[in-house]
Design an enzyme around this catalytic site. Structure first.
Site, mmCIF file in Angstrom:
data_model
loop_
_atom_site.group_PDB
_atom_site.id
_atom_site.type_symbol
_atom_site.label_atom_id
_atom_site.label_comp_id
_atom_site.label_asym_id
_atom_site.label_seq_id
_atom_site.Cartn_x
_atom_site.Cartn_y
_atom_site.Cartn_z
ATOM 1 N N GLU A 27 35.122 45.874 49.598
ATOM 2 C CA GLU A 27 33.864 45.634 48.874
ATOM 3 C C GLU A 27 32.631 46.224 49.556
ATOM 4 O OE1 GLU A 27 33.798 41.413 48.204
ATOM 5 O OE2 GLU A 27 35.722 41.435 47.166
ATOM 6 N N ASN A 73 39.507 48.612 49.178
ATOM 7 C CA ASN A 73 39.703 47.623 48.115
ATOM 8 C C ASN A 73 38.348 47.183 47.551
ATOM 9 O OD1 ASN A 73 41.574 45.776 46.734
ATOM 10 N ND2 ASN A 73 40.587 44.133 47.897
ATOM 11 N N HIS A 77 39.525 41.473 38.716
ATOM 12 C CA HIS A 77 39.139 40.119 38.299
ATOM 13 C C HIS A 77 38.485 40.267 36.920
ATOM 14 C CE1 HIS A 77 40.067 38.320 42.141
ATOM 15 N NE2 HIS A 77 39.337 39.220 42.773
ATOM 16 N N GLU A 119 44.173 42.000 43.102
ATOM 17 C CA GLU A 119 43.743 40.594 43.002
ATOM 18 C C GLU A 119 43.663 40.171 41.537
ATOM 19 O OE1 GLU A 119 40.142 39.873 45.267
ATOM 20 O OE2 GLU A 119 40.813 41.165 46.903
ATOM 21 N N ASP A 128 43.446 38.631 38.089
ATOM 22 C CA ASP A 128 43.390 37.388 37.319
ATOM 23 C C ASP A 128 42.565 37.684 36.073
ATOM 24 O OD1 ASP A 128 40.810 37.353 38.502
ATOM 25 O OD2 ASP A 128 41.320 35.718 39.853
#
Ligand code: G3I
Length: 450
Positions: free
Chosen positions: A157, A199, A235, A264, A266
């Site tokens: 990030e 990432n 996400h 990650e 979701d």
């Protein structure tokens, strides 16, 4: 006649029986768990895991049945692994690694350098002290887990949201723009066997942020900064919907020569809409040959960092949701680009026949200096003839001490090629480098080729 008709009837019955058997066989071939199904496509299916939940039998039961890759949700972060400067604490992370080893699961390491979840002593640092602390942290953690990690999120990030593609402001960023490449080089030196990933989130489609990451990866590949993969957190919610160019975005990064991973995942929602979105993500990954796997960010909805969104594949009781079924069906589906043959992360140039003759070479050094330390990138360029080996002679100023180097063998002031970068064709170049404490001043490398 009767006999012939009987033979025909037997033949038909036999064909039907074979068809039935074949039908049963292909149904049986469709894997019944996420991990097994992904493995049939040469990929992995993983989840984030919290160490303290491993004693929950429902949680561990699903984990070990369905998933073959594990990312520690918090346990490998800086605040967890080095709560006091220089004192490393691996208990919870080791617990997850041991669980994975005992159950045949691989590990994604998360995350070596990040502006968030820093221990308070690091939050209060800046400049050279912080840079050195970061390098020391990466060296220690990546060395501790060397050989046990499939891929590390080396930097997490580092880019800002919003429209200008700038780096995120942070204490790490303020140590100098080269902090990301220093992190990658340090990680490579500590664990040459792990794939090294960048990432980030909100990079799932083409936008200013993903364009900036793309430019960085392109630059790293051109300059020989070791990067093997890019993680797309994915996400997904109403504020960050699944982009229509999700697959195309994965593909353009893959085309740069890196693996891509969904790291990650979701997806907020429920029912058919959520199930369809999960299937879309799986299909996109299967369609991109360098998409090596998918990780969801937790097991049950209640395990999620945003449980109110019910974004995962199992409900609070561990029951499979519609999203689970659509994910498994998509994994079992036929559309898939074969994954690449796995190769070691240290990239080597394509094998080519030895250059026909030997010749001279030149060397130049470029320096990224910060207060108290520097990274030198040295370029060796062959002259009008190809070379098979090179030696660069370069003295360092007094007080400068090398902390790590890459793509080179060093003996004092003599720097020679490693096995894979000695051959340089006429007019072409190769790059190597090192990191040092001290002040670089003006480096004057000379090159001898043979
Ligand atoms: O362990 C303490 C507990 O002792 C304390 O009582 C409690 C009170 O708040 O906090 C607990 O720690 C929390 C930790 O999760 C474990 O549950 C932290 O406060 C909380 O900040 C932490 O949140 C994590 C978050 O990263 C922090 O940034 C989430 O679990 C984790 O899912 C989330 O993961 C990130 C990825 O690393 C990077 N990408 C985004 C993703 C989602 O935010």
């Amino acid at each position: 006649m009767n006999r012939a008709r009987t033979r025909g009837a037997i033949a038909l019955a036999g064909a039907a029986a074979i068809a039935t058997v074949v039908g049963l066989a292909s149904a049986a071939d469709a894997a019944s768990t996420l991990g097994a199904s992904a493995a049939e496509k040469g990929r992995y299916f993983g989840t984030a895991v919290a160490a303290y939940k491993l004693s929950d039998a429902t949680y561990s039961g699903i984990l070990d049945r369905e998933f073959n890759m594990i990312t520690p949700e918090n346990e490998m972060k800086w605040d967890a692994t080095e709560p006091t400067q220089g004192q490393f604490s691996y208990g919870s992370a080791d617990q997850i690694v041991a669980h994975a080893a005992a159950h045949g699961q691989r590990m994604r390491g998360h995350a070596l350098a990040w502006h968030s979840q820093q221990p308070s002593w690091a939050q209060n640092m800046s400049g050279t002290a912080l840079r050195n602390a970061m390098v020391n942290h990466i060296t220690n953690v990546a060395t501790h887990y060397a050989g046990k990690i499939y891929a590390w999120d080396v930097v997490n990030e580092a880019f800002a949201d919003g429209g200008n593609g700038a780096r995120r402001d942070s204490n790490l960023q303020r140590t100098g723009n080269d902090w990301i490449e220093v992190a990658f080089r340090t990680a490579r030196a500590a664990d040459p066997g792990a794939k090294l990933c960048y990432n980030d989130y909100n990079t799932d489609g083409q936008n200013a942020k993903s364009n900036a990451v793309y430019a960085m990866v392109q630059d790293f590949k051109a300059r020989g900064v070791p990067i093997d993969c890019v993680g797309f957190q994915s996400h997904i919610n109403s504020g960050s919907p699944l982009p229509s160019d999700y697959q195309a975005n994965l593909q353009r990064f893959a085309n740069l020569g890196v693996d891509v991973q969904i790291t990650e995942l979701d997806i907020a929602g429920s029912g058919t809409a959520q199930a369809n979105s999960y299937a879309s993500v799986v299909k996109a990954c299967l369609a991109v040959s360098r998409c090596t796997g998918i990780t969801v960010w937790g097991i049950r909805d209640s395990d999620s960092w945003r449980s109110g969104d019910t974004p995962l594949l199992f409900d609070n009781n561990g029951n499979k949701k519609a999203a689970y079924n659509s994910t498994l069906d998509a994994l079992n589906g036929s559309a898939s680009s074969p994954p690449p043959v796995s190769s070691p992360p240290v990239s080597s140039p394509p094998v080519s026949s030895p250059p026909p003759s030997t010749g001279s070479c030149t060397a130049t050094a470029s320096i990224n200096q910060w207060q108290g330390g520097f990274v030198a990138t040295v370029r060796v360029t062959a002259g009008s003839s190809a070379i098979n080996n090179w030696t660069v002679t370069m003295a360092l100023p007094s007080g400068a001490t090398v902390t790590n180097s890459w793509n080179v063998n060093r003996s004092g002031n003599s720097w020679t090629n490693v096995a894979y970068n000695g051959q340089v064709n006429a007019g072409q170049y190769t790059e190597w480098g090192f990191q040092a404490n001290g002040t670089a001043g003006t480096l004057t490398p000379t090159c001898a080729g043979s």
